[in-house]
Design a protein around this motif. Structure first.
Motif, PDB file in Angstrom:
ATOM      1  N   PHE A 154      -0.616  -5.666  -6.373  1.00  0.00           N
ATOM      2  CA  PHE A 154      -1.318  -5.783  -5.183  1.00  0.00           C
ATOM      3  C   PHE A 154      -1.965  -7.465  -5.121  1.00  0.00           C
ATOM      4  O   PHE A 154      -1.821  -7.791  -4.018  1.00  0.00           O
ATOM      5  N   ALA A 155      -2.317  -7.746  -5.960  1.00  0.00           N
ATOM      6  CA  ALA A 155      -3.707  -8.832  -5.822  1.00  0.00           C
ATOM      7  C   ALA A 155      -2.335  -9.956  -5.990  1.00  0.00           C
ATOM      8  O   ALA A 155      -2.570 -10.950  -4.777  1.00  0.00           O
ATOM      9  N   GLN A 156      -1.026 -10.247  -6.709  1.00  0.00           N
ATOM     10  CA  GLN A 156      -0.475 -10.782  -7.241  1.00  0.00           C
ATOM     11  C   GLN A 156       0.777 -10.730  -5.627  1.00  0.00           C
ATOM     12  O   GLN A 156       0.108 -12.698  -5.535  1.00  0.00           O
ATOM     13  N   ARG A 157       0.399 -10.013  -5.285  1.00  0.00           N
ATOM     14  CA  ARG A 157       1.355 -10.150  -4.073  1.00  0.00           C
ATOM     15  C   ARG A 157       0.569 -10.516  -3.284  1.00  0.00           C
ATOM     16  O   ARG A 157       1.287  -9.901  -1.332  1.00  0.00           O
ATOM     17  N   GLN A 158      -0.795 -10.724  -2.720  1.00  0.00           N
ATOM     18  CA  GLN A 158      -1.141 -10.353  -1.782  1.00  0.00           C
ATOM     19  C   GLN A 158      -1.401 -10.046  -0.946  1.00  0.00           C
ATOM     20  O   GLN A 158      -1.579  -9.969  -0.099  1.00  0.00           O
ATOM     21  N   MET A 159      -1.445  -8.174  -1.102  1.00  0.00           N
ATOM     22  CA  MET A 159      -1.290  -6.887  -0.292  1.00  0.00           C
ATOM     23  C   MET A 159      -2.707  -6.054  -0.676  1.00  0.00           C
ATOM     24  O   MET A 159      -2.974  -6.071  -1.535  1.00  0.00           O
ATOM     25  N   ASN A 160      -2.582  -5.806   0.680  1.00  0.00           N
ATOM     26  CA  ASN A 160      -3.977  -5.030   1.052  1.00  0.00           C
ATOM     27  C   ASN A 160      -3.252  -3.382   1.419  1.00  0.00           C
ATOM     28  O   ASN A 160      -2.970  -3.194   2.502  1.00  0.00           O
ATOM     29  N   TRP A 161      -3.572  -2.357  -0.139  1.00  0.00           N
ATOM     30  CA  TRP A 161      -2.750  -1.756   0.370  1.00  0.00           C
ATOM     31  C   TRP A 161      -3.444  -0.558   1.435  1.00  0.00           C
ATOM     32  O   TRP A 161      -3.077   0.209   2.047  1.00  0.00           O
ATOM     33  N   PRO A 162      -4.997  -0.608   1.244  1.00  0.00           N
ATOM     34  CA  PRO A 162      -5.719   0.448   2.232  1.00  0.00           C
ATOM     35  C   PRO A 162      -4.773   0.036   3.366  1.00  0.00           C
ATOM     36  O   PRO A 162      -5.343   0.665   4.758  1.00  0.00           O
ATOM     37  N   ALA A 163      -4.776  -1.346   3.959  1.00  0.00           N
ATOM     38  CA  ALA A 163      -4.206  -1.551   4.868  1.00  0.00           C
ATOM     39  C   ALA A 163      -3.336  -1.395   5.468  1.00  0.00           C
ATOM     40  O   ALA A 163      -3.286  -0.836   7.087  1.00  0.00           O
ATOM     41  N   VAL A 164      -2.062  -1.142   3.974  1.00  0.00           N
ATOM     42  CA  VAL A 164      -1.396  -0.564   4.798  1.00  0.00           C
ATOM     43  C   VAL A 164      -1.345   0.992   5.239  1.00  0.00           C
ATOM     44  O   VAL A 164      -0.335   1.670   6.035  1.00  0.00           O
ATOM     45  N   ASP A 165      -1.885   1.491   4.043  1.00  0.00           N
ATOM     46  CA  ASP A 165      -2.451   3.222   4.504  1.00  0.00           C
ATOM     47  C   ASP A 165      -2.825   3.547   6.131  1.00  0.00           C
ATOM     48  O   ASP A 165      -2.445   3.971   6.825  1.00  0.00           O
ATOM     49  N   LYS A 166      -3.161   2.308   6.093  1.00  0.00           N
ATOM     50  CA  LYS A 166      -4.090   2.950   7.536  1.00  0.00           C
ATOM     51  C   LYS A 166      -3.248   2.571   9.126  1.00  0.00           C
ATOM     52  O   LYS A 166      -3.346   3.255  10.034  1.00  0.00           O
ATOM     53  N   LYS A 167      -2.254   1.713   8.770  1.00  0.00           N
ATOM     54  CA  LYS A 167      -0.793   1.243   9.331  1.00  0.00           C
ATOM     55  C   LYS A 167       0.273   2.363   9.643  1.00  0.00           C
ATOM     56  O   LYS A 167       0.481   2.702  10.596  1.00  0.00           O
ATOM     57  N   PHE A 168       0.136   2.896   8.388  1.00  0.00           N
ATOM     58  CA  PHE A 168       1.273   3.888   8.103  1.00  0.00           C
ATOM     59  C   PHE A 168       0.975   5.356   8.374  1.00  0.00           C
ATOM     60  O   PHE A 168       1.836   5.383   9.123  1.00  0.00           O
ATOM     61  N   ARG A 169      -0.019   5.878   7.707  1.00  0.00           N
ATOM     62  CA  ARG A 169      -0.257   7.453   8.004  1.00  0.00           C
ATOM     63  C   ARG A 169      -0.427   7.792   9.072  1.00  0.00           C
ATOM     64  O   ARG A 169      -0.277   8.873   9.268  1.00  0.00           O
ATOM     65  N   PRO A 170      -0.843   6.885   9.888  1.00  0.00           N
ATOM     66  CA  PRO A 170      -0.659   7.817  11.577  1.00  0.00           C
ATOM     67  C   PRO A 170       0.279   8.063  12.351  1.00  0.00           C
ATOM     68  O   PRO A 170       0.490   8.533  13.366  1.00  0.00           O
ATOM     69  N   GLN A 171       1.034   7.495  11.709  1.00  0.00           N
ATOM     70  CA  GLN A 171       2.350   7.887  12.684  1.00  0.00           C
ATOM     71  C   GLN A 171       3.359   9.327  11.366  1.00  0.00           C
ATOM     72  O   GLN A 171       4.534   9.377  11.989  1.00  0.00           O
ATOM     73  N   THR A 176       7.759  14.460  11.216  1.00  0.00           N
ATOM     74  CA  THR A 176       8.550  13.377  10.455  1.00  0.00           C
ATOM     75  C   THR A 176       9.510  14.121   9.677  1.00  0.00           C
ATOM     76  O   THR A 176       9.439  15.075   9.263  1.00  0.00           O
ATOM     77  N   LYS A 177      10.476  13.609  10.114  1.00  0.00           N
ATOM     78  CA  LYS A 177      11.885  14.300   9.226  1.00  0.00           C
ATOM     79  C   LYS A 177      12.015  12.696   7.950  1.00  0.00           C
ATOM     80  O   LYS A 177      11.891  12.143   7.533  1.00  0.00           O
ATOM     81  N   PRO A 178      12.282  13.910   6.614  1.00  0.00           N
ATOM     82  CA  PRO A 178      12.581  12.981   6.045  1.00  0.00           C
ATOM     83  C   PRO A 178      13.139  11.033   5.804  1.00  0.00           C
ATOM     84  O   PRO A 178      12.308  10.515   5.005  1.00  0.00           O
ATOM     85  N   GLU A 179      14.106  11.291   6.133  1.00  0.00           N
ATOM     86  CA  GLU A 179      14.666  10.405   6.854  1.00  0.00           C
ATOM     87  C   GLU A 179      13.907   9.104   7.110  1.00  0.00           C
ATOM     88  O   GLU A 179      13.902   7.814   7.316  1.00  0.00           O
ATOM     89  N   GLU A 180      12.985   9.510   8.140  1.00  0.00           N
ATOM     90  CA  GLU A 180      12.253   8.549   8.887  1.00  0.00           C
ATOM     91  C   GLU A 180      11.038   8.571   8.184  1.00  0.00           C
ATOM     92  O   GLU A 180      10.458   7.211   7.906  1.00  0.00           O
ATOM     93  N   LEU A 181      10.254   9.592   7.330  1.00  0.00           N
ATOM     94  CA  LEU A 181       9.215   9.376   5.996  1.00  0.00           C
ATOM     95  C   LEU A 181      10.027   8.106   4.720  1.00  0.00           C
ATOM     96  O   LEU A 181       8.976   6.850   4.730  1.00  0.00           O
ATOM     97  N   PHE A 182      10.986   7.903   5.105  1.00  0.00           N
ATOM     98  CA  PHE A 182      12.065   7.555   3.948  1.00  0.00           C
ATOM     99  C   PHE A 182      11.631   6.275   4.266  1.00  0.00           C
ATOM    100  O   PHE A 182      11.272   4.629   3.530  1.00  0.00           O
TER     101      PHE A 182
END
Length: 182
Positions: A154-171, A176-182
Motif C-alpha cells: 500500500f505505501a509503495q503504491r501510495q494507496m490509502n486503503w481505508p479511503a478506498v473502503d470509505k468510498k466503496f463500502r457504502p455502495q 448487490t449482485k455477485p457480478e456487481e460486487l466483483f
C-alpha cells in the motif's frame, strides 16, 4: 613436519571444517522431516492456516474476520524426496522441508520463487468453526480485510486503503449482485 603429522593435521582441519559447515544439528533437521507433520501450521506473513491429518492437507485463508477453505491436497510419495513431504492437489504441488527450528518447516509451492516459513500452531482460530455469512456485505468485508492484513505494498503504491473502503463500502447493499460486487 613429517608426512604423518601433515596427514593428521589435514584430517583434523577437514573434520573441523565439516563440523562447521554441517553442524550436528543438521542431522536433527533431517530427522525432523520424518517426524509427524500432523497438526496445525501458520504461515509467516501470508495469512494461511495449514492443517495436516495423515495423508490429507487442507489450507485456509485467515484474517481477523474469516477462515475460508482455500485448498486440499493429498500426500504423494516420491523416491527423490527423502527430506521433504510432498502434497499434490488440483491447485498444485506443495513441498514441506525441515525448517530452522523444531516447530518450523519450509513450505514451497511448485512454480513459486520462494519458500514460506510455517510454524506449528497450538489450536485452530475460533473463526474456522464459524463460516462467515455469504452476503454481499460480508463478502466485501472479507475481501477488504484480507487485503488490509496481507497486502504489503500500500505505501509503495501510495494507496490509502481505508479511503478506498470509505468510498466503496457504502455502495454494497443486500441487493448487490455477485457480478456487481466483483
Amino acid at each position: 613436519m613429517n608426512l604423518q603429522s601433515k596427514a593428521h593435521l589435514c584430517a583434523v582441519v577437514s573434520a573441523s571444517v565439516a563440523l562447521f559447515l554441517f553442524p550436528l544439528s543438521a542431522g536433527a533437521q533431517v530427522q525432523r522431516a520424518t517426524e509427524s507433520f500432523d497438526g496445525l501450521w501458520l504461515t509467516d506473513g501470508y495469512g494461511e492456516l495449514i492443517e495436516v491429518q495423515g495423508d490429507n492437507l487442507r489450507a485456509y485463508e485467515i484474517t481477523t474476520l474469516s477462515c475460508l477453505p482455500a485448498a486440499k491436497a493429498t500426500r504423494r510419495i516420491e523416491a527423490s524426496t527423502v527430506h521433504e513431504i510432498v502434497f499434490a492437489g488440483k491447485d498444485g504441488t506443495l513441498r514441506i522441508s525441515p525448517g530452522p527450528l523444531a516447530d518450523t518447516r519450509w513450505l514451497h509451492e511448485d512454480g513459486s520463487v520462494s519458500n514460506i516459513l510455517i510454524r506449528r500452531a497450538g489450536s485452530r482460530p475460533e473463526l474456522c468453526d464459524q463460516p462467515p455469512a455469504n452476503t454481499p456485505l460480508s463478502n466485501y468485508q472479507v475481501f477488504w480485510e484480507t487485503f488490509s492484513e496481507h497486502y504489503p505494498f500500500f505505501a509503495q503504491r501510495q494507496m490509502n486503503w481505508p479511503a478506498v473502503d470509505k468510498k466503496f463500502r457504502p455502495q454494497v447493499t443486500p441487493e448487490t449482485k455477485p457480478e456487481e460486487l466483483f
